[in-house]
Design a protein around this motif. Structure first.
Motif, short mmCIF file in Angstrom:
data_model
loop_
_atom_site.label_atom_id
_atom_site.label_comp_id
_atom_site.label_asym_id
_atom_site.label_seq_id
_atom_site.Cartn_x
_atom_site.Cartn_y
_atom_site.Cartn_z
N LYS A 28 0.80 -1.13 -0.18
CA LYS A 28 0.09 -0.15 0.06
C LYS A 28 1.02 1.21 0.04
N GLY A 29 0.14 2.33 -0.21
CA GLY A 29 1.16 3.77 -0.20
C GLY A 29 1.11 3.96 -1.65
N TYR A 30 1.78 5.09 -1.72
CA TYR A 30 2.43 5.83 -3.00
C TYR A 30 3.64 5.56 -3.64
N HIS A 31 3.83 4.83 -4.57
CA HIS A 31 5.08 4.35 -5.13
C HIS A 31 5.22 4.28 -6.44
N GLN B 90 -0.94 12.22 -11.60
CA GLN B 90 -2.02 11.55 -10.93
C GLN B 90 -1.76 10.01 -10.29
N TRP B 91 -2.35 10.16 -9.22
CA TRP B 91 -2.18 8.75 -8.54
C TRP B 91 -3.65 7.92 -8.72
N GLU C 112 -4.72 -1.44 -2.82
CA GLU C 112 -4.26 -0.65 -2.07
C GLU C 112 -3.20 0.26 -2.38
N ARG C 113 -2.10 -0.28 -3.09
CA ARG C 113 -0.92 0.81 -3.58
C ARG C 113 -1.44 1.47 -4.51
N LYS D 289 11.05 -1.85 -9.36
CA LYS D 289 11.15 -1.98 -7.87
C LYS D 289 10.66 -0.49 -7.42
N PRO D 290 10.30 -0.10 -6.52
CA PRO D 290 10.10 1.55 -6.18
C PRO D 290 11.18 2.18 -6.37
#
Length: 211
Positions: free
Chosen positions: A18-21, A130-131, A143-144, A195-196
């Motif tokens: 999850k989260g912004y990556h 944009q996310w 969720e990511r 990868k992030p």
């Protein structure tokens, strides 16, 4: 293909849930971004190694560094006018330039500015940010969050030619991997290794909500 490939199931355990990556394939010089077009635009781009011909410099174009999110949007290359799937080897410095100049495409209070100021920034900006929810290989929402960047004006002009290192047609690869999805065979699915991405510029990381 110049892409580095790896089994999907071998990558998933190392990915954030999850989260912004910014999930991407990259090195110190370049980052891979994806786009899908109708066949004549894709063919011109691959043959000439820049965007021209029927490609429009007058409308915003969106780039996506996340392979599976691109597959969600183009239906693994099966949607009309998205059959030509391109992997664009983009200069990393250009990608960073887009992000530093990008304005969020929708307003929220976390931006730290009033709506009117945001609206003015959107009008003046040549890059949008944009996310959106990321998706798994079957198109199920995660969720990511996944990023996409919209380019216009001077940025679409430099993106179309000078910011590009190489353009690959990966339509055949996408079609082959889609068969594993149709057969619910994730054990065999191979995708670009990702990868992030984090930047040394902490202000940029903060702007993008990266951790």
């Amino acid at each position: 293909m110049k892409l580095h490939l790896k089994k999907y199931k071998e990558q998933v355990p190392d990915w954030p849930e999850k989260g912004y990556h910014i999930m991407a394939q990259y090195d110190d010089e370049k980052i891979i971004v994806y786009q899908s077009y109708r066949k004549d635009i894709g063919q011109f781009a691959v043959e000439n190694q820049y965007f021209g011909g029927a490609f429009s410099l007058e409308r915003m174009t969106w780039i996506k560094p996340n392979f599976l999110w691109m597959m969600y949007r183009n239906g693994w290359g099966t949607k009309d006018n998205q059959e030509s799937v391109l992997a664009i080897h983009l200069k990393l410095e250009a990608f960073i330039k887009y992000l530093k100049n990008a304005v969020y495409s929708s307003y929220n209070n976390e931006l730290g500015i009033c709506r009117e100021e945001w609206q003015n920034q959107v009008k003046e900006s040549s890059a949008r940010l944009q996310w959106d929810p990321d998706h798994d290989p079957f198109g199920r929402k995660l969720e990511r969050r996944a990023i996409q960047i919209g380019l216009r004006n001077e940025f679409i002009r430099t993106f179309a030619k000078e910011d590009i290192i190489m353009i690959e047609n990966i339509s055949g690869f996408v079609k082959d991997q889609h068969q594993f999805i149709l057969n619910h065979d994730l054990d065999s699915l191979v995708i670009p290794e990702e990868k992030p991405l984090l930047f040394t510029d902490e202000d940029l990381n903060q702007k993008l909500r990266l951790k």
